[in-house]
Design a protein around this motif. Structure first.
Motif, PDB file in Angstrom:
ATOM      1  N   PRO A 105       0.834  -1.209   0.000  1.00  0.00           N
ATOM      2  CA  PRO A 105       0.000   0.000   0.000  1.00  0.00           C
ATOM      3  C   PRO A 105       0.868   1.259   0.000  1.00  0.00           C
ATOM      4  CG  PRO A 105       0.027  -1.006   2.174  1.00  0.00           C
ATOM      5  CD  PRO A 105       0.730  -1.961   1.259  1.00  0.00           C
ATOM      6  N   THR A 106       0.276   2.351  -0.339  1.00  0.00           N
ATOM      7  CA  THR A 106       0.988   3.623  -0.393  1.00  0.00           C
ATOM      8  C   THR A 106       0.423   4.586   0.633  1.00  0.00           C
ATOM      9  OG1 THR A 106      -0.529   4.430  -2.107  1.00  0.00           O
ATOM     10  CG2 THR A 106       1.492   3.342  -2.846  1.00  0.00           C
ATOM     11  N   GLY A 107       1.173   5.645   0.860  1.00  0.00           N
ATOM     12  CA  GLY A 107       0.716   6.698   1.753  1.00  0.00           C
ATOM     13  C   GLY A 107       0.704   6.291   3.208  1.00  0.00           C
ATOM     14  N   SER A 108      -0.312   6.725   3.923  1.00  0.00           N
ATOM     15  CA  SER A 108      -0.394   6.489   5.366  1.00  0.00           C
ATOM     16  C   SER A 108      -0.694   5.032   5.709  1.00  0.00           C
ATOM     17  CB  SER A 108      -1.479   7.382   5.981  1.00  0.00           C
ATOM     18  OG  SER A 108      -2.746   7.126   5.385  1.00  0.00           O
ATOM     19  N   ALA A 109      -1.125   4.227   4.736  1.00  0.00           N
ATOM     20  CA  ALA A 109      -1.398   2.815   5.015  1.00  0.00           C
ATOM     21  C   ALA A 109      -0.119   2.037   5.298  1.00  0.00           C
ATOM     22  CB  ALA A 109      -2.150   2.184   3.852  1.00  0.00           C
ATOM     23  N   GLY A 128       7.293   3.964  13.756  1.00  0.00           N
ATOM     24  CA  GLY A 128       5.962   4.446  14.123  1.00  0.00           C
ATOM     25  C   GLY A 128       4.988   3.350  14.487  1.00  0.00           C
ATOM     26  N   PHE A 129       5.484   2.118  14.651  1.00  0.00           N
ATOM     27  CA  PHE A 129       4.573   1.021  14.969  1.00  0.00           C
ATOM     28  C   PHE A 129       3.965   1.182  16.364  1.00  0.00           C
ATOM     29  CE2 PHE A 129       4.073  -3.330  16.795  1.00  0.00           C
ATOM     30  CZ  PHE A 129       2.951  -3.677  16.070  1.00  0.00           C
ATOM     31  N   ALA A 130       4.733   1.707  17.308  1.00  0.00           N
ATOM     32  CA  ALA A 130       4.221   1.882  18.673  1.00  0.00           C
ATOM     33  C   ALA A 130       3.036   2.850  18.693  1.00  0.00           C
ATOM     34  CB  ALA A 130       5.334   2.381  19.591  1.00  0.00           C
ATOM     35  N   GLU A 131       3.123   3.937  17.953  1.00  0.00           N
ATOM     36  CA  GLU A 131       2.019   4.897  17.902  1.00  0.00           C
ATOM     37  C   GLU A 131       0.810   4.286  17.207  1.00  0.00           C
ATOM     38  OE1 GLU A 131       0.078   8.426  18.712  1.00  0.00           O
ATOM     39  OE2 GLU A 131       2.043   7.730  19.409  1.00  0.00           O
ATOM     40  N   PHE A 132       1.044   3.502  16.162  1.00  0.00           N
ATOM     41  CA  PHE A 132      -0.062   2.845  15.461  1.00  0.00           C
ATOM     42  C   PHE A 132      -0.777   1.868  16.384  1.00  0.00           C
ATOM     43  CE2 PHE A 132      -1.392  -1.028  13.218  1.00  0.00           C
ATOM     44  CZ  PHE A 132      -2.350  -0.518  12.367  1.00  0.00           C
ATOM     45  N   TYR A 133      -0.022   1.048  17.116  1.00  0.00           N
ATOM     46  CA  TYR A 133      -0.659   0.050  17.992  1.00  0.00           C
ATOM     47  C   TYR A 133      -1.378   0.731  19.154  1.00  0.00           C
ATOM     48  CZ  TYR A 133      -1.298  -3.974  21.001  1.00  0.00           C
ATOM     49  OH  TYR A 133      -1.857  -4.944  21.785  1.00  0.00           O
ATOM     50  N   LYS A 134      -0.892   1.859  19.605  1.00  0.00           N
ATOM     51  CA  LYS A 134      -1.547   2.577  20.693  1.00  0.00           C
ATOM     52  C   LYS A 134      -2.959   3.001  20.306  1.00  0.00           C
ATOM     53  CE  LYS A 134      -0.979   6.640  23.652  1.00  0.00           C
ATOM     54  NZ  LYS A 134      -0.114   7.826  23.961  1.00  0.00           N
ATOM     55  N   ASN A 135      -3.166   3.321  19.044  1.00  0.00           N
ATOM     56  CA  ASN A 135      -4.482   3.779  18.590  1.00  0.00           C
ATOM     57  C   ASN A 135      -5.440   2.625  18.293  1.00  0.00           C
ATOM     58  OD1 ASN A 135      -3.550   6.451  18.692  1.00  0.00           O
ATOM     59  ND2 ASN A 135      -2.789   6.354  16.585  1.00  0.00           N
ATOM     60  N   ARG A 150      -5.097  -0.768  19.656  1.00  0.00           N
ATOM     61  CA  ARG A 150      -4.761  -1.921  20.480  1.00  0.00           C
ATOM     62  C   ARG A 150      -5.992  -2.724  20.915  1.00  0.00           C
ATOM     63  NH1 ARG A 150      -5.210  -1.664  25.882  1.00  0.00           N
ATOM     64  NH2 ARG A 150      -3.443  -3.087  26.075  1.00  0.00           N
ATOM     65  N   CYS A 151      -7.174  -2.144  20.882  1.00  0.00           N
ATOM     66  CA  CYS A 151      -8.377  -2.854  21.303  1.00  0.00           C
ATOM     67  C   CYS A 151      -8.989  -3.691  20.181  1.00  0.00           C
ATOM     68  CB  CYS A 151      -9.419  -1.861  21.826  1.00  0.00           C
ATOM     69  SG  CYS A 151      -8.920  -0.996  23.335  1.00  0.00           S
ATOM     70  N   SER A 152      -8.434  -3.641  18.995  1.00  0.00           N
ATOM     71  CA  SER A 152      -8.974  -4.401  17.870  1.00  0.00           C
ATOM     72  C   SER A 152      -8.631  -5.879  18.022  1.00  0.00           C
ATOM     73  CB  SER A 152      -8.417  -3.871  16.550  1.00  0.00           C
ATOM     74  OG  SER A 152      -8.712  -2.497  16.393  1.00  0.00           O
ATOM     75  N   LYS A 153      -9.627  -6.744  17.816  1.00  0.00           N
ATOM     76  CA  LYS A 153      -9.387  -8.182  17.877  1.00  0.00           C
ATOM     77  C   LYS A 153      -8.652  -8.690  16.645  1.00  0.00           C
ATOM     78  CE  LYS A 153     -13.299  -9.333  20.854  1.00  0.00           C
ATOM     79  NZ  LYS A 153     -14.522 -10.180  21.020  1.00  0.00           N
ATOM     80  N   ILE A 154      -8.879  -8.064  15.493  1.00  0.00           N
ATOM     81  CA  ILE A 154      -8.187  -8.400  14.253  1.00  0.00           C
ATOM     82  C   ILE A 154      -7.539  -7.124  13.733  1.00  0.00           C
ATOM     83  CG2 ILE A 154      -8.395  -9.301  11.917  1.00  0.00           C
ATOM     84  CD1 ILE A 154     -10.806 -10.881  12.796  1.00  0.00           C
ATOM     85  N   LEU A 155      -6.229  -7.117  13.677  1.00  0.00           N
ATOM     86  CA  LEU A 155      -5.493  -5.901  13.326  1.00  0.00           C
ATOM     87  C   LEU A 155      -4.538  -6.193  12.169  1.00  0.00           C
ATOM     88  CD1 LEU A 155      -4.883  -2.950  13.984  1.00  0.00           C
ATOM     89  CD2 LEU A 155      -3.159  -3.742  15.622  1.00  0.00           C
ATOM     90  N   PRO A 156      -4.890  -5.817  10.921  1.00  0.00           N
ATOM     91  CA  PRO A 156      -3.945  -5.955   9.801  1.00  0.00           C
ATOM     92  C   PRO A 156      -2.912  -4.837   9.824  1.00  0.00           C
ATOM     93  CG  PRO A 156      -6.036  -5.067   9.033  1.00  0.00           C
ATOM     94  CD  PRO A 156      -6.217  -5.355  10.496  1.00  0.00           C
ATOM     95  N   MET A 157      -1.694  -5.170   9.458  1.00  0.00           N
ATOM     96  CA  MET A 157      -0.600  -4.204   9.512  1.00  0.00           C
ATOM     97  C   MET A 157       0.276  -4.348   8.277  1.00  0.00           C
ATOM     98  SD  MET A 157       0.526  -4.649  13.509  1.00  0.00           S
ATOM     99  CE  MET A 157       0.475  -6.443  13.398  1.00  0.00           C
ATOM    100  N   ASN A 158       0.778  -3.214   7.783  1.00  0.00           N
ATOM    101  CA  ASN A 158       1.736  -3.167   6.683  1.00  0.00           C
ATOM    102  C   ASN A 158       2.900  -2.301   7.135  1.00  0.00           C
ATOM    103  OD1 ASN A 158       0.281  -4.491   4.227  1.00  0.00           O
ATOM    104  ND2 ASN A 158      -1.244  -3.100   5.104  1.00  0.00           N
ATOM    105  N   LEU A 159       4.045  -2.909   7.345  1.00  0.00           N
ATOM    106  CA  LEU A 159       5.209  -2.204   7.866  1.00  0.00           C
ATOM    107  C   LEU A 159       6.263  -2.038   6.779  1.00  0.00           C
ATOM    108  CD1 LEU A 159       3.873  -3.324  10.584  1.00  0.00           C
ATOM    109  CD2 LEU A 159       6.158  -3.093  11.542  1.00  0.00           C
ATOM    110  N   HIS A 160       6.899  -0.879   6.798  1.00  0.00           N
ATOM    111  CA  HIS A 160       8.009  -0.592   5.896  1.00  0.00           C
ATOM    112  C   HIS A 160       9.306  -0.998   6.592  1.00  0.00           C
ATOM    113  CE1 HIS A 160      10.016   1.381   2.549  1.00  0.00           C
ATOM    114  NE2 HIS A 160      10.824   1.969   3.418  1.00  0.00           N
TER     115      HIS A 160
END
Length: 277
Positions: free
Chosen positions: A87-91, A97-104, A106-116
């Motif tokens: 994905p491009t952009g903010s996705a 920045g993974f810590a800030e992303f997970y902080k927002n 963290r309550c999701s039961k299913i959390l997809p992630m795309n890391l650079h």
């Protein structure tokens, strides 16, 4: 009992799938051997090979896989199977920045992630990148995952992995108190069904995974396991060529009587040394 049987069937299906993918992907000619369709060009020119699909002569670099050759060129492979595009952009989440992303989320039961992937990880083997990510996830979330399955294809550069939460009842295979051989307290378990499924694409510096956690708020600091010291780890690695895991464990307990080393830890590092040799 039904839940435990279902989890065992699920785990068995995953193991069969990974074995089948490894078996199918390992069919081919190793890179150490010449390509079967390579042409005898002049020494000063780039070597080429004939594609089995379009019948065109392409540079050998378009047929190269991880450990074996493709018979079709990269153009025909991309035409038959559309390659995955990050994905491009903010996705796309930066590694820092993974810590800030997970902080927002963290309550999701299913959390997809795309890391650079950062530059210092791109040149590492894909297996080490997966271990670095699991450690990074542990430092950020507090939940510890252990690698259950790791696909190791001979051609594709994408490495798929499957990890389970160390506190999950469905994936934790604990022995009964009278049969266990651990010297520390047992790990507390929860019905979190924690698992981590994803893949690593080094060419595009992309790590995609999905974090499943039905109980994301269960206590994270529940393990009583002690990390193996570097000196003990090197001692185990030195014993692996001559001794089996049981005898190596007895020697380690005799050599380091005050260390809280479990048989499972000795077995893990003993197996790691055998696989790397």
């Amino acid at each position: 009992m039904a839940t435990r049987n279902e989890s065992r069937l699920t785990q068995s299906a995953i193991e069969r799938f990974v074995r089948r993918q490894n078996r199918l992907s390992n069919r081919g000619i190793a890179l150490t051997c010449p390509h079967p369709r390579a042409s005898q060009d002049d020494p000063g020119t780039e070597r080429t090979a004939q594609c089995s699909d379009c019948k065109c002569k392409r540079p050998l670099s378009q047929f190269q896989g991880r450990r074996s050759w493709y018979k079709t060129c990269i153009r025909c492979r991309n035409r038959g199977t559309k390659p995955k595009v990050p994905p491009t952009g903010s996705a796309m989440i930066p590694w820092e920045g993974f810590a800030e992303f997970y902080k927002n989320f963290r309550c999701s039961k299913i959390l997809p992630m795309n890391l650079h992937l950062p530059p210092d990880l791109v040149n590492l083997p894909q297996e080490q990148i997966v271990h670095h990510f699991i450690e990074h996830l542990h430092d950020t979330t507090g939940y510890e995952f252990y690698l259950t399955q790791l696909n190791n294809p001979a051609k594709s550069n994408n490495i798929a992995f499957y990890a389970s939460c160390i506190n999950s009842k469905d994936f934790q295979r604990q022995m009964t108190p009278e049969k266990r051989r651990r010297q520390d307290e047992r790990v507390a378990t929860f019905d979190c069904k924690g698992r981590l499924i994803g893949f690593v694409d080094v060419d595009q510096r992309w790590l995609h995974c999905t974090l499943h956690h039905d109980e994301p708020d269960h206590p994270a600091d529940t393990t009583r396991r002690v990390t193996v010291d570097d000196a003990i780890r090197q001692f185990i690695l030195g014993l692996s060529p001559a001794l089996n895991p049981k005898k190596a464990y007895d020697v380690v307990r005799h050599q380091f009587p005050d260390a809280l080393v479990t048989y499972s830890q000795v077995y893990y590092w003993h197996k790691t040394a055998r696989q790397s040799s």
